[in-house]
Design an enzyme around this catalytic site. Structure first.
Site, PDB file in Angstrom:
ATOM      1  N   CYS A 206      13.209  10.982   7.117  1.00 61.76           N
ATOM      2  CA  CYS A 206      13.186  10.524   8.507  1.00 61.76           C
ATOM      3  C   CYS A 206      14.519  10.765   9.205  1.00 61.76           C
ATOM      4  O   CYS A 206      14.563  10.968  10.404  1.00 61.76           O
ATOM      5  CB  CYS A 206      12.816   9.049   8.564  1.00 61.76           C
ATOM      6  SG  CYS A 206      13.920   8.008   7.589  1.00 61.76           S
TER       7      CYS A 206
ATOM      8  N   GLU B 168       9.550   1.214  10.714  1.00 66.07           N
ATOM      9  CA  GLU B 168      10.582   2.250  10.491  1.00 66.07           C
ATOM     10  C   GLU B 168       9.863   3.587  10.624  1.00 66.07           C
ATOM     11  O   GLU B 168       9.046   3.938   9.762  1.00 66.07           O
ATOM     12  CB  GLU B 168      11.192   2.113   9.091  1.00 66.07           C
ATOM     13  CG  GLU B 168      11.936   0.808   8.841  1.00 66.07           C
ATOM     14  CD  GLU B 168      13.275   0.735   9.545  1.00 66.07           C
ATOM     15  OE1 GLU B 168      13.755   1.775  10.037  1.00 66.07           O
ATOM     16  OE2 GLU B 168      13.830  -0.368   9.628  1.00 66.07           O
TER      17      GLU B 168
ATOM     18  N   LYS C  63       0.853  -1.191   0.000  1.00 60.66           N
ATOM     19  CA  LYS C  63       0.000   0.000   0.000  1.00 60.66           C
ATOM     20  C   LYS C  63       0.888   1.240   0.000  1.00 60.66           C
ATOM     21  O   LYS C  63       1.420   1.644   1.022  1.00 60.66           O
ATOM     22  CB  LYS C  63      -0.942   0.053   1.206  1.00 60.66           C
ATOM     23  CG  LYS C  63      -2.092   0.996   0.869  1.00 60.66           C
ATOM     24  CD  LYS C  63      -2.751   1.635   2.048  1.00 60.66           C
ATOM     25  CE  LYS C  63      -2.114   2.899   2.547  1.00 60.66           C
ATOM     26  NZ  LYS C  63      -2.079   4.063   1.639  1.00 60.66           N
TER      27      LYS C  63
ATOM     28  N   GLU D 192       8.592  16.041  15.313  1.00 61.00           N
ATOM     29  CA  GLU D 192       9.127  15.932  13.952  1.00 61.00           C
ATOM     30  C   GLU D 192       8.362  16.900  13.037  1.00 61.00           C
ATOM     31  O   GLU D 192       7.152  16.800  12.903  1.00 61.00           O
ATOM     32  CB  GLU D 192       8.953  14.497  13.455  1.00 61.00           C
ATOM     33  CG  GLU D 192       9.611  14.242  12.124  1.00 61.00           C
ATOM     34  CD  GLU D 192       9.374  12.817  11.638  1.00 61.00           C
ATOM     35  OE1 GLU D 192       8.238  12.315  11.766  1.00 61.00           O
ATOM     36  OE2 GLU D 192      10.327  12.217  11.115  1.00 61.00           O
TER      37      GLU D 192
END
Ligand code: NAD
Length: 509
Positions: free
Chosen positions: A302, A268, A193, A401
């Site tokens: 990331c 992750e 996906k 973040e």
């Protein structure tokens, strides 16, 4: 600023954007359905339509899982001799490399990422992921134990079954290809996906993989929003493994959805990584590297070195030069080779990043560069690369973040303080350090709580090494041995070397 239109970019590469992207199940794309939800994908640089995504609901997810299961049970891939599987995966590498420019353009049109970055780094990485795992499975060996008297115990691996692979939008091909390569290398089938914002390049990758000889049904693709398509997939009882690359909050929900089925997960996730510049560092390299670490991919990465920590003795000249270079970054047309900063990936994300710029001011940070939408653009999700000086790592802009071109800079006095600030985070994905002292580098290696530490270099990834996060940055690691453990079941077979004396139950003593 003039930016090439979708039609101009497509024409330059002989491409035609698909009107509609649908699920790909068992080697065939689903037809358009009048009942299905669709979502528009816009080119982030011009806000023009690129394609529409037809959302897969629970019925389509069911069909995709069934197709993956059928291919797995048939043995067409799971039982294929390893040498043949290796050959197919090497052919995938060749296909991706041959279609490098096309894949880069498809990705750029959906994500807005600069083509040069995709052509030079991310698409080649996607190609390499397949050849790397092809090589690895050629050397994978089982274990035998002979210590038990009279017996031989052999440990072998079998593919785990059907995996759900969920990828984000910030590096769609590089990340989805790592998931797909590490999953299918060991004989599994999967349902992928991609992000609803970036459906096109991953779909094209899967078509290229089928052309390269991956049997139909081994890789299936479902598109749609996370809470709809993604949720149906991760909660599906026919899924044996879930690999997810994305946000930490999303991962918590996925883990809860996987719990009733006890489906193992590999996560992750996000990061808020420290980039520490000590006063004995090669300052030229530290400056170049610190810019690359936060502004690559417009900060939508990331491993962004988003918290820059600078030692007091060199702080002022370093900050001055960092800010000057930030102001000179070339923002613009993603299809132009010289562009360093493209637009952010979609309007909602641009708004979220701008909100963090405002928050920085509200929290008392000093904005040294940028701080708003980029000027000179009539359309598109362009924001200014932004640098904010902070005095306290507990500010939200130092803890959350941002996932955009936004760096905080904080001055520190000594090694203890630098390590304390670096580790003062819910995340623990990576860290960067710049120092000329080997002893200090080794101390950091022991004390920084992160899955990867880069000393005196920006990202340099060895695929043989594990990659993943401590704390809220993930569960599990990408890496050959780690993926072998995740995507296979180990089986111990115990065989006597000669006749065995077996207790005779149910007989007269
Ligand atoms: P996201 O969590 O919103 O989405 C990731 C994927 O999960 C998408 O395909 C999305 O549709 C799907 N999803 C969303 N909600 C879901 C749900 N309830 N159930 C199932 N699936 C769902 O993340 P994003 O915004 O696409 O990506 C940005 C995040 O990804 C950042 O936090 C970034 O740090 C992280 N990331 C991590 C790595 C890494 O290797 N550690 C790499 C790249 C990005």
């Amino acid at each position: 600023m003039t930016i090439k239109t979708v039609a101009q970019v497509c024409a330059a590469h002989g491409l035609e954007a698909p009107g509609l992207v649908t699920a790909r199940i068992g080697g065939a794309s689903l037809p358009a359905s009048a009942e299905a939800e669709t979502m528009q994908v816009l080119y982030p640089a011009t806000e023009e339509p690129v394609t529409r995504v037809q959302e897969a609901g629970p019925a389509e997810v069911d069909a995709a899982v069934a197709a993956a299961r059928a291919s797995f049970e048939s043995g067409v891939w799971s039982q294929m001799p390893v040498s043949r599987r290796q050959a197919v995966m090497r052919q995938v590498t060749h296909q991706v490399a041959t279609h490098r420019d096309e894949l880069a353009v498809l990705e750029s049109l959906c994500a807005g990422l600069p083509c040069n970055h995709l052509v030079d780094r991310q698409v080649p990485r996607a190609a390499e992921n397949f050849s790397f795992f092809a090589d690895y499975i050629g050397h994978l060996a089982g274990e035998t134990f002979e210590q038990m008297d009279g017996y031989l115990t052999a440990v072998t691996r079998e593919p785990a079954g059907v995996a759900a692979l969920l990828a984000p939008w910030n590096a769609p091909l590089a990340l989805a290809s790592m998931q797909i390569a590490s999953c299918i290398a060991f004989g599994n089938s999967c349902v992928v996906k991609p992000s609803e914002h970036t459906p096109w390049s991953v779909l094209r990758l899967v078509e290229l993989m089928e052309e390269a000889g991956v049997p139909a049904g081994v890789i299936n693709v479902v598109n749609g929003r996370g809470p709809v398509t993604g949720q149906a997939l991760v909660a599906h009882p026919g899924i044996d493994r879930i690999a997810f690359t994305g946000g930490t909050a999303t991962a918590r929900g996925i883990m809860a959805a996987a719990a009733p089925n006890l489906t193992p997960v590999h996560f992750e996730l996000g990061g808020k990584s420290a980039n520490i510049v000590f006063d004995d560092a090669d300052l030229e390299a530290a400056l170049d590297g610190s810019l690359v670490n936060i502004f690559s991919n417009s900060g939508q990465i990331c491993i962004a070195g988003s918290r820059i920590l600078v030692q007091r003795r060199i702080a002022e000249p370093f900050i001055e030069r960092f800010v000057a270079r930030t102001a000179q970054l070339r923002i613009g047309d993603p299809s132009e080779r010289a562009t360093e900063i493209g637009p952010l990936a979609f309007a909602g994300h641009r708004d979220r990043v701008l909100e963090y710029f405002r928050l920085a001011r509200d929290e008392g940070a000093e904005i040294l560069a940028g701080g708003g939408a980029a000027e000179g653009f009539e359309r598109g999700y362009f924001v200014q690369p932004t640098v904010a000086r902070v005095a306290d790592n507990r500010l939200r802009v130092c803890q959350e973040e941002v996932f955009g071109p936004f760096a905080t800079i904080q001055v520190f006095d000594d090694v203890e303080q630098a390590i304390a600030i670096a580790n003062d985070s819910a995340y623990g994905l990576v860290a960067y350090a710049w120092t000329g002292r080997l002893a200090l580098a080794m101390e950091l290696q022991q004390r920084i709580r992160a899955g990867t530490l880069w000393i005196n270099t920006p990202l340099a990834r060895d695929l043989r090494a594990p990659f993943g996060g401590f704390k809220d940055s993930g569960i599990g690691r990408d890496g050959p041995r780690q993926c072998a453990d995740f995507y296979t079941e180990e089986k111990a077979s115990i065989v006597p070397r000669g006749p065995v004396t077996i207790r005779k139950m149910g007989m007269e003593p």
